[in-house]
Design an enzyme around this catalytic site. Structure first.
Site, PDB file in Angstrom:
ATOM      1  N   ARG A  74       0.855  -1.190   0.000  1.00  0.00           N
ATOM      2  CA  ARG A  74       0.000   0.000   0.000  1.00  0.00           C
ATOM      3  C   ARG A  74       0.887   1.236   0.000  1.00  0.00           C
ATOM      4  NH1 ARG A  74      -2.363   2.834   4.956  1.00  0.00           N
ATOM      5  NH2 ARG A  74      -3.656   4.420   4.011  1.00  0.00           N
ATOM      6  N   HIS A 118      -2.822  10.857   1.223  1.00  0.00           N
ATOM      7  CA  HIS A 118      -2.207  10.620   2.531  1.00  0.00           C
ATOM      8  C   HIS A 118      -1.507  11.916   2.953  1.00  0.00           C
ATOM      9  CE1 HIS A 118      -0.647   7.178   5.289  1.00  0.00           C
ATOM     10  NE2 HIS A 118      -0.326   8.311   5.867  1.00  0.00           N
ATOM     11  N   GLU A 163      -7.027   8.363   6.970  1.00  0.00           N
ATOM     12  CA  GLU A 163      -7.238   9.003   8.270  1.00  0.00           C
ATOM     13  C   GLU A 163      -7.761  10.438   8.175  1.00  0.00           C
ATOM     14  OE1 GLU A 163      -3.731   8.594  10.724  1.00  0.00           O
ATOM     15  OE2 GLU A 163      -3.875   6.413  10.763  1.00  0.00           O
ATOM     16  N   ASN A 298      -6.630   1.611  10.559  1.00  0.00           N
ATOM     17  CA  ASN A 298      -5.286   1.842  11.086  1.00  0.00           C
ATOM     18  C   ASN A 298      -5.394   1.825  12.602  1.00  0.00           C
ATOM     19  OD1 ASN A 298      -4.698   2.303   8.416  1.00  0.00           O
ATOM     20  ND2 ASN A 298      -4.235   4.480   8.652  1.00  0.00           N
ATOM     21  N   TYR A 300      -3.375   1.609  16.319  1.00  0.00           N
ATOM     22  CA  TYR A 300      -2.133   1.687  17.101  1.00  0.00           C
ATOM     23  C   TYR A 300      -2.368   1.529  18.591  1.00  0.00           C
ATOM     24  CZ  TYR A 300      -0.012   2.979  12.736  1.00  0.00           C
ATOM     25  OH  TYR A 300       0.431   2.930  11.445  1.00  0.00           O
ATOM     26  N   GLU A 364      -3.005  -0.428   8.497  1.00  0.00           N
ATOM     27  CA  GLU A 364      -1.780  -0.041   9.202  1.00  0.00           C
ATOM     28  C   GLU A 364      -1.825  -0.590  10.615  1.00  0.00           C
ATOM     29  OE1 GLU A 364      -0.809   4.153   9.393  1.00  0.00           O
ATOM     30  OE2 GLU A 364      -1.404   4.460   7.308  1.00  0.00           O
TER      31      GLU A 364
END
Ligand code: NCW
Length: 456
Positions: A74, A118, A163, A298, A300, A364
């Site tokens: 990606r 992005h 995002e 994504n 985290y 991600e």
């Protein structure tokens, strides 16, 4: 732990974080060029001028991907390479780079996953108001169509935005990211225009025959401090109310309009208290509600909140002055982000229940640690443990019924980590920025094994 047969394994990057070559082949300026060259915005004064020099080294980088056995890669397209000023004629030399990149990936039997935005908005568009200007959404759709017309014969997987919460609320809310504006009303408007751009672009991609279209969000389970370590903990009424509101502002603000064509009432209330809702025009929600196939997640760390005095100055969260952002009781990465692997399964299961009509992909997941290159090796045991722990949770989510199609590590390479500059290393491949030497870390070799046996 064996994953489904067609599960997609890969890694991700983004244009400004790796390409460098910011003045080559007619590339225009982006908001990240302007922002990173303004003193005080990025740690150590770092910029993406050279980054990983991927623009010149993409063939070697694809060679590395092939050695690691990646099935998918990606990457994002730098809009200012395609339209230097953000609108009007197309720069053929900019498109030619991605054309070569896609061909090289296909020759290596790696599927390209293209992200159209992005975060590197052409500066020319920012000068006309950026995402706070409704017109930017229409310009984005034109750009998306131009890229698809060139690459759509070989690329099946398309993501519109990466995002949008971060673009809107860190870019226009608290100013930690480009373009560095600090105004909650601008952030709310920008979030809506990003969504409008997503919907308009998704329609153009679909009309052009795109096979799979996704929207990529930074999502997280919103938890009270007690729920982090005890999923069965039941929050009191005041805590439950703020958990509900922050989930609406972080995740539902983007996925409800995209998947259902509605805004949560919490988003409308936040807009009413920050500049109003005049920017939301009749028919917009229907435009945003263009069919998508997948949501890219994504992940985290969880978002930990409780009722209490908030941070009135933090314009990243308009409408949450009564929310206390807490820290999870967990070890942290070099970013200071808490490591809570089961947050990923909790999130994926929730999203699959709330949005059952779309598939999911982890677009991600990964971590920055203070890696050390010693005798040509990087023994990043912490990153291996991080990835292993999170992949176990991906597997659990699949077992629990989530329609999960794949997993992409963030990131293939150490790279320009936005406001943190080069000091934060997210790669599974180490980059020496002085020599541009790449060294696969232990985590890369470990990941190759995971891919090879399709499991842990
Ligand atoms: S900074 C950030 N990241 C990192 C970046 O390198 C990548 O380009 C992004 O897609 C790693 O992954 C993303 N995200 C900003 C996270 C802020 C989240 C705050 C949410 C509050 C709960």
């Amino acid at each position: 732990m064996i994953f489904p047969e067609d599960f997609v394994w890969g890694a991700a990057t983004a244009s400004y974080q790796i390409e460098g070559a910011v003045k080559e082949d007619g590339r225009g300026q982006s908001i990240w060029d302007t922002f990173s060259h303004t003193p005080g915005n990025v740690a150590d004064g770092d910029t993406g001028d050279v980054a990983c020099d991927h623009y010149h080294r993409y063939k070697d980088d694809i060679g590395l991907m092939r050695e690691l056995g990646l099935a998918a890669y990606r990457f994002s397209i730098a809009w200012p390479r395609i339209q230097p000023d953000g609108e009007g004629s197309i720069n053929p030399r900019g498109l030619a780079f991605y054309d070569k990149l896609v061909d090289e990936l296909l020759a290596a039997e790696i599927s390209p996953y293209v992200t159209l935005y992005h975060w590197d908005l052409p500066q020319g568009l920012e000068d006309r108001g950026g995402w706070a200007n409704r017109d930017t959404a229409y310009r984005f759709a034109d750009y998306a169509q131009a890229v698809h017309e060139r690459l759509g014969d070989r690329v099946s997987d398309w993501a519109t935005l990466n995002e949008p919460w971060v673009s809107a609320f860190l870019g226009y809310g608290n100013g930690v990211h480009a373009p560095g504006r600090r105004d909650p009303a601008y952030a709310m408007r920008s979030a809506h225009h990003l969504l409008l751009g997503h919907g308009l672009a998704a329609r153009r991609l679909r009309e052009g025959g795109a096979q799979r279209i996704m929207l990529v969000v930074n999502s997280a389970p919103v938890l009270t401090p007690a729920q982090v370590n005890d999923p069965s903990a039941v929050p009191d009424e005041a805590d439950a109310a703020v958990v509900h509101r922050i989930h609406a502002l972080l995740t539902r603000q983007f996925l409800d309009p995209a998947v259902y064509g509605t805004y949560p009432e919490e988003v409308i209330e936040a807009a009413e208290r920050n500049g109003g809702t005049g920017h939301i025009q009749d028919g917009d929600l229907a435009l945003i509600n263009a069919p998508i196939d997948l949501v890219g997640v994504n992940y985290y760390n969880p978002c930990v909140v409780e009722a209490g005095p908030g941070l009135p100055a933090d314009a990243a969260w308009p409408g949450s002055e009564d929310v206390k952002f807490a820290t999870a009781d967990a070890p942290t990465t070099a970013m200071g982000w808490p490591i809570v692997p089961d947050g990923l399964s909790r999130l994926l299961v929730r999203l699959s229940q709330d949005y059952p009509q779309v598939g999911l992909m982890v677009t991600e997941n990964g971590a920055a640690f203070d890696d050390v290159l010693e005798h040509g090796r990087v023994h990043d045991a912490q990153r291996v443990a991080y990835l292993d722990g999170h992949l176990r949770e991906v597997w659990r989510a699949i077992e629990a019924g989530a329609d999960l199609r794949g997993y992409l590590v963030w990131s293939l390479l150490d790279n320009f980590e936005w406001a943190e500059g080069y000091r934060r290393r997210f790669g599974i491949v180490h980059v020496d920025y002085g020599t541009q030497t790449r060294v696969p870390k232990d985590s890369a070799l470990w990941y190759r094994g995971v891919i090879g046996r399709n499991g842990l």
